[in-house]
Design an enzyme around this catalytic site. Structure first.
Site, PDB file in Angstrom:
ATOM      1  N   CYS A  89       8.799  19.003  14.885  1.00 53.91           N
ATOM      2  CA  CYS A  89       7.631  19.509  14.160  1.00 53.91           C
ATOM      3  C   CYS A  89       7.893  19.481  12.657  1.00 53.91           C
ATOM      4  O   CYS A  89       8.925  19.957  12.190  1.00 53.91           O
ATOM      5  CB  CYS A  89       7.293  20.932  14.615  1.00 53.91           C
ATOM      6  SG  CYS A  89       5.984  21.680  13.614  1.00 53.91           S
ATOM      7  N   CYS A  92       7.851  23.623  11.474  1.00 56.93           N
ATOM      8  CA  CYS A  92       8.811  24.649  11.897  1.00 56.93           C
ATOM      9  C   CYS A  92      10.107  24.043  12.398  1.00 56.93           C
ATOM     10  O   CYS A  92      11.055  24.760  12.688  1.00 56.93           O
ATOM     11  CB  CYS A  92       8.197  25.550  12.973  1.00 56.93           C
ATOM     12  SG  CYS A  92       8.004  24.728  14.565  1.00 56.93           S
ATOM     13  N   HIS A 128       0.835  -1.206   0.000  1.00 53.26           N
ATOM     14  CA  HIS A 128       0.000   0.000   0.000  1.00 53.26           C
ATOM     15  C   HIS A 128       0.862   1.246   0.000  1.00 53.26           C
ATOM     16  O   HIS A 128       1.936   1.272   0.601  1.00 53.26           O
ATOM     17  CB  HIS A 128      -0.929   0.015   1.212  1.00 53.26           C
ATOM     18  CG  HIS A 128      -0.220  -0.184   2.528  1.00 53.26           C
ATOM     19  ND1 HIS A 128       0.159  -1.432   2.964  1.00 53.26           N
ATOM     20  CD2 HIS A 128       0.200   0.691   3.460  1.00 53.26           C
ATOM     21  CE1 HIS A 128       0.781  -1.311   4.127  1.00 53.26           C
ATOM     22  NE2 HIS A 128       0.829  -0.026   4.449  1.00 53.26           N
ATOM     23  N   HIS A 143       1.020  21.505  19.823  1.00 54.84           N
ATOM     24  CA  HIS A 143       1.729  22.286  18.804  1.00 54.84           C
ATOM     25  C   HIS A 143       1.209  21.931  17.407  1.00 54.84           C
ATOM     26  O   HIS A 143       1.035  22.816  16.557  1.00 54.84           O
ATOM     27  CB  HIS A 143       3.229  22.041  18.904  1.00 54.84           C
ATOM     28  CG  HIS A 143       4.035  22.852  17.941  1.00 54.84           C
ATOM     29  ND1 HIS A 143       4.288  24.197  18.111  1.00 54.84           N
ATOM     30  CD2 HIS A 143       4.626  22.508  16.768  1.00 54.84           C
ATOM     31  CE1 HIS A 143       4.994  24.639  17.089  1.00 54.84           C
ATOM     32  NE2 HIS A 143       5.222  23.636  16.252  1.00 54.84           N
TER      33      HIS A 143
HETATM   34  P1  5GP Z   1       1.590   0.802   7.345  1.00 58.01           P
HETATM   35  O1  5GP Z   1       2.157   1.183   8.663  1.00 58.01           O
HETATM   36  O2  5GP Z   1       1.445  -0.685   7.177  1.00 58.01           O
HETATM   37  O3  5GP Z   1       2.331   1.444   6.212  1.00 58.01           O
HETATM   38  O4  5GP Z   1       0.149   1.444   7.289  1.00 58.01           O
HETATM   39  C1  5GP Z   1      -1.038   0.687   7.285  1.00 58.01           C
HETATM   40  C2  5GP Z   1      -2.196   1.652   7.296  1.00 58.01           C
HETATM   41  O5  5GP Z   1      -3.408   0.934   7.153  1.00 58.01           O
HETATM   42  C3  5GP Z   1      -2.309   2.439   8.590  1.00 58.01           C
HETATM   43  O6  5GP Z   1      -2.270   3.829   8.295  1.00 58.01           O
HETATM   44  C4  5GP Z   1      -3.635   2.006   9.185  1.00 58.01           C
HETATM   45  O7  5GP Z   1      -4.318   3.075   9.820  1.00 58.01           O
HETATM   46  C5  5GP Z   1      -4.392   1.497   7.990  1.00 58.01           C
HETATM   47  N1  5GP Z   1      -5.347   0.434   8.283  1.00 58.01           N
HETATM   48  C6  5GP Z   1      -5.180  -0.608   9.122  1.00 58.01           C
HETATM   49  N2  5GP Z   1      -6.245  -1.440   9.069  1.00 58.01           N
HETATM   50  C7  5GP Z   1      -7.105  -0.902   8.171  1.00 58.01           C
HETATM   51  C8  5GP Z   1      -8.383  -1.313   7.672  1.00 58.01           C
HETATM   52  O8  5GP Z   1      -8.946  -2.345   8.042  1.00 58.01           O
HETATM   53  N3  5GP Z   1      -8.977  -0.504   6.756  1.00 58.01           N
HETATM   54  C9  5GP Z   1      -8.384   0.657   6.323  1.00 58.01           C
HETATM   55  N4  5GP Z   1      -9.061   1.381   5.421  1.00 58.01           N
HETATM   56  N5  5GP Z   1      -7.179   1.064   6.765  1.00 58.01           N
HETATM   57  C10 5GP Z   1      -6.544   0.296   7.672  1.00 58.01           C
HETATM   58 ZN    ZN Z   2       6.028  23.796  14.455  1.00 59.46          ZN
END
Ligand code: 5GP
Ligand code: ZN
Length: 219
Positions: A191, A194, A135, A208
């Site tokens: 941050c 900044c 992903h 912040h």
């Molecule tokens: P990674 O750390 O593997 O790059 O990110 C995985 C992402 O998938 C995370 O941002 C998490 O919030 C998201 N995620 C985990 N489980 C699900 C799910 O069941 N559905 C959706 N739409 N996102 C998910």
């Molecule tokens: Zn800042």
């Protein structure tokens, strides 16, 4: 579910409402991240069965595949930019078009087109993904979200642990190939906007980030 939770979107994208699955075609599915770490956080899922179970570093060694992912990510980024404009823009697209239609002087190409929201998005992967299916994150830079609850959530998008799609292919000696050795997630909080350092003070960082969000959005 668990680490395989993204698989269902790939196999059955049509079974989800449009507030979860944004779009899908034969090769990709675009979705909203269920636990967004910014005010806008989308995921691009390649459907290619020979790639979806690979680590991104390995998958993107195929330059033809990388080019396809880049092309699709660019489309999702444009979608996300329009979404940010709709949410925060001074001029909605409609308003811009209305102004262009109304004005003969100055000519349309001299009208303010407004902020380039595509620049306010990051597009890339985590050096150590937590979810099994390949992903790509398309995420607004603000990192303003009540789902951003601990160190890893912040640092995984604010250190070299986040690898922009544009940085591929990675050189052989790139330190990001050994992310755990680099301890990116343990770095002190900095941050994104900044550069102010917050040590380990997460609560301070969070407040912040809210200040920065309010400034960023109205800029
Ligand atoms: P990674 O750390 O593997 O790059 O990110 C995985 C992402 O998938 C995370 O941002 C998490 O919030 C998201 N995620 C985990 N489980 C699900 C799910 O069941 N559905 C959706 N739409 N996102 C998910
Ligand atoms: Zn800042």
């Amino acid at each position: 579910r668990g680490r395989d939770g993204l698989g269902a979107y790939i196999t059955n994208p049509e079974s989800y409402p449009s507030d979860i699955v944004i779009s899908h075609n034969a090769d990709f599915v675009a979705i909203h991240d269920m636990f967004p770490k910014s005010s806008l956080h989308l995921l691009l899922l390649p459907r290619d069965q020979t790639k979806t179970h690979l680590h991104p570093f390995e998958a993107f060694e195929d330059t033809e595949f990388l080019a396809k992912v880049r092309f699709e990510a660019q489309k999702l980024r444009s979608f996300a930019a329009a979404e940010l404009r709709r949410k925060y823009g001074k001029y909605s697209l409609q308003e811009q078009e209305r102004q262009i239609a109304l004005s003969l002087d100055p000519p349309p190409d001299e009208l303010p087109v407004g902020r380039d929201w595509a620049k306010e998005l990051m597009c890339g992967i985590h050096a150590v993904p937590s979810m099994n299916h390949l992903h790509v994150h398309v995420i607004a830079v603000d990192r303003y979200s009540d789902r951003l609850k601990h160190r890893k959530h912040y640092n995984s998008f604010a250190t070299p642990f986040f690898v922009p799609l544009d940085d591929f292919p990675l050189a052989q000696g790139d330190p990001r190939r050994e992310p755990t050795r680099q301890n990116y997630l343990k770095e002190e909080f900095t941050c994104w906007r900044c550069g102010k350092k917050f040590g380990n003070r997460f609560v301070e960082l969070k407040s912040h980030l809210e200040q920065e969000f309010l400034e960023w959005r109205k800029l």
